[in-house]
Write a protein that holds these residues in place. Sequence first.
Motif, PDB file in Angstrom:
ATOM      1  N   ILE A 241     -73.694  -7.175   4.822  1.00  0.00           N
ATOM      2  CA  ILE A 241     -73.139  -6.789   3.523  1.00  0.00           C
ATOM      3  C   ILE A 241     -73.674  -7.705   2.424  1.00  0.00           C
ATOM      4  N   ALA A 242     -73.715  -9.015   2.711  1.00  0.00           N
ATOM      5  CA  ALA A 242     -74.229  -9.953   1.708  1.00  0.00           C
ATOM      6  C   ALA A 242     -75.692  -9.656   1.381  1.00  0.00           C
ATOM      7  N   GLY A 243     -76.496  -9.320   2.401  1.00  0.00           N
ATOM      8  CA  GLY A 243     -77.890  -8.974   2.158  1.00  0.00           C
ATOM      9  C   GLY A 243     -78.030  -7.725   1.318  1.00  0.00           C
ATOM     10  N   ALA A 244     -77.217  -6.708   1.613  1.00  0.00           N
ATOM     11  CA  ALA A 244     -77.269  -5.466   0.831  1.00  0.00           C
ATOM     12  C   ALA A 244     -76.875  -5.713  -0.616  1.00  0.00           C
ATOM     13  N   VAL A 245     -75.832  -6.515  -0.833  1.00  0.00           N
ATOM     14  CA  VAL A 245     -75.388  -6.815  -2.200  1.00  0.00           C
ATOM     15  C   VAL A 245     -76.461  -7.596  -2.949  1.00  0.00           C
ATOM     16  N   ALA A 246     -77.052  -8.597  -2.284  1.00  0.00           N
ATOM     17  CA  ALA A 246     -78.075  -9.418  -2.939  1.00  0.00           C
ATOM     18  C   ALA A 246     -79.268  -8.576  -3.379  1.00  0.00           C
ATOM     19  N   THR A 247     -79.799  -7.759  -2.480  1.00  0.00           N
ATOM     20  CA  THR A 247     -80.960  -6.947  -2.841  1.00  0.00           C
ATOM     21  C   THR A 247     -80.604  -5.870  -3.859  1.00  0.00           C
ATOM     22  N   GLY A 248     -79.373  -5.364  -3.783  1.00  0.00           N
ATOM     23  CA  GLY A 248     -78.951  -4.392  -4.781  1.00  0.00           C
ATOM     24  C   GLY A 248     -79.002  -4.977  -6.183  1.00  0.00           C
ATOM     25  N   PHE A 249     -78.536  -6.223  -6.331  1.00  0.00           N
ATOM     26  CA  PHE A 249     -78.570  -6.876  -7.643  1.00  0.00           C
ATOM     27  C   PHE A 249     -79.990  -7.263  -8.034  1.00  0.00           C
TER      28      PHE A 249
END
Length: 559
Positions: A543-551
């Motif tokens: 989840i943290a990876g998805a959020v980071a790349t999304g931003f």
Amino acid sequence: MSAPAEVVAALPQYEIGTAIGQGGMGVVFAGVHRSLRRDVAIKQLPWDVLNHAVSSELFDREARVLASLDHPHIVPVYDYVRTGREHLLVMERLDGGTVHSRFQSGGVSAEQACAIALAMLAGLHAAHEAGVLHLDVKPKNLLFTTQGVMKVADFGIAKVISEGATLVTHGGEVLGTPAYIAPEQALGNALSPAADVYSAGTVLYELLSGKLPFDNTRGAISMMRQHMFTDPRPIDGVPAPLAAVVMRSLARELGSRYRDAETFAADLASAATAVYGPGWLERSRVPVRHLTPRVITALSTPVAAPAPAGDGPTRPVRRPAPDPTLSATRATFEPEAGRRPGPVLWFRLAAAAAAIVLVVLALLNPERQPHEPSLLAVDLMVVSSSPEVDLSKTFTLTGKGTPAQVSLGLTAGGIPLGSATATPKVEGGSYSADLRFPGLTRWIVGGAVTATVTADGVTETFTLLTRQHPLASALGAGSLILALFALAYLESGLRTIRNGHRWRGALVGGPVLGLLFGAAAWLCVSVLRVHEPAMLFGIGCSIAGAVATGFVVAAARAR
């Protein structure tokens, strides 16, 4: 090789001879017009690619544009015939050899190399003005007439074929020729005249230095990766003014490269005049015609050497000061000063915070998972002490009870990795079972994993360590490679956005790549530290990876 009957039937007005060339772009046959007695070259395009309706219609439109090109340095198209599955181009036949053949025979001087490049760029510029990209510029596609006039062949064919086939292979060959392919073309990004500029710069680099700007001894895929992710090696033995022009044409980033063939040609003409003196073009004895006024002016305006005189290596151009042409080209892509600084900053801060959370969660994954106390033992070592085994050999599991069958399964964070089953020996209320996993298991499992023993419907779990080095397993090396792949693919998409192009599906693809990276990073860190992977921490890292790349993607788009 004789022409197929379908080709002969489609062109009754031509006498068709044997094949004179063959490659990824089709087969070329010699021919003669029956009435005009004009020698022609007939190209049979690869029907297995153009057999699709979309590709056929696209090439029909492209052929009409190709037939309209009228320039002394472009091979003219006399006719185009489409019948059944055949797509046939009738072109001028050039019997003076290719730039490749002359170069291999040692017959190209430095002045002639620059003259050939000017002729090549003149033809490319004319085609670009008509909206046609070449996408396969290389010495073998630069042909000479018997009078010595160089002409560029195969315009637009690679563009159409790449619409109906993978970029990497078609008929065993690479579309775009790996040695000369532009980074954005290898990455599958949006293309512009700058892609042909890059290929033309590679040709000039080779003609001047005698070698390619990248190592060409390790195969096509390696060559393409070098174009995508590596700067070309500085050109040696070439005077500084020319070297600076060549290296600028090979810049990986579009903002640092010549955006059009005319600008490249003008700088090349000026640099060559500075190095070889006025009249060098005439002395080269390579006919160059229909130069634009800008290039003609540059021929009489030598540039000052950007470095001290000498033939030492010139460093690759990184970010040259933009000239008016480049500035005008980039105007629609670059944001205005002060435009939307707030959202970009907050997106980046949010991405950094999510990345920190990912790292922290990966490092906080506990060394061992909690398991119920057990009387099981592996090779006489109680399971509470996390026994270590060699999965390539047989080991003995002992426990209490009289089960008819015993099975042992291995998992990492809930991911099944392998299992082994055996019939135990029962004696005095205890059993012992000799277990052996399939040979492949030892290459899959690494680090610490969860072992689950099932005997008579009773399940017990414990931590099992493997003697295999973590990086010698699919869990370790595989997760590392997966994480690097996700990062590389993400960087490719972000570069597309930074270059002013659209990354289709960025809002979905970015987070998906981040999720993949987060999960792979968690697993890799756990395996390398010999920590038993915990599913909750894996979910958190994903989840943290998805959020980071999304931003990160949002920040790139906001710019």
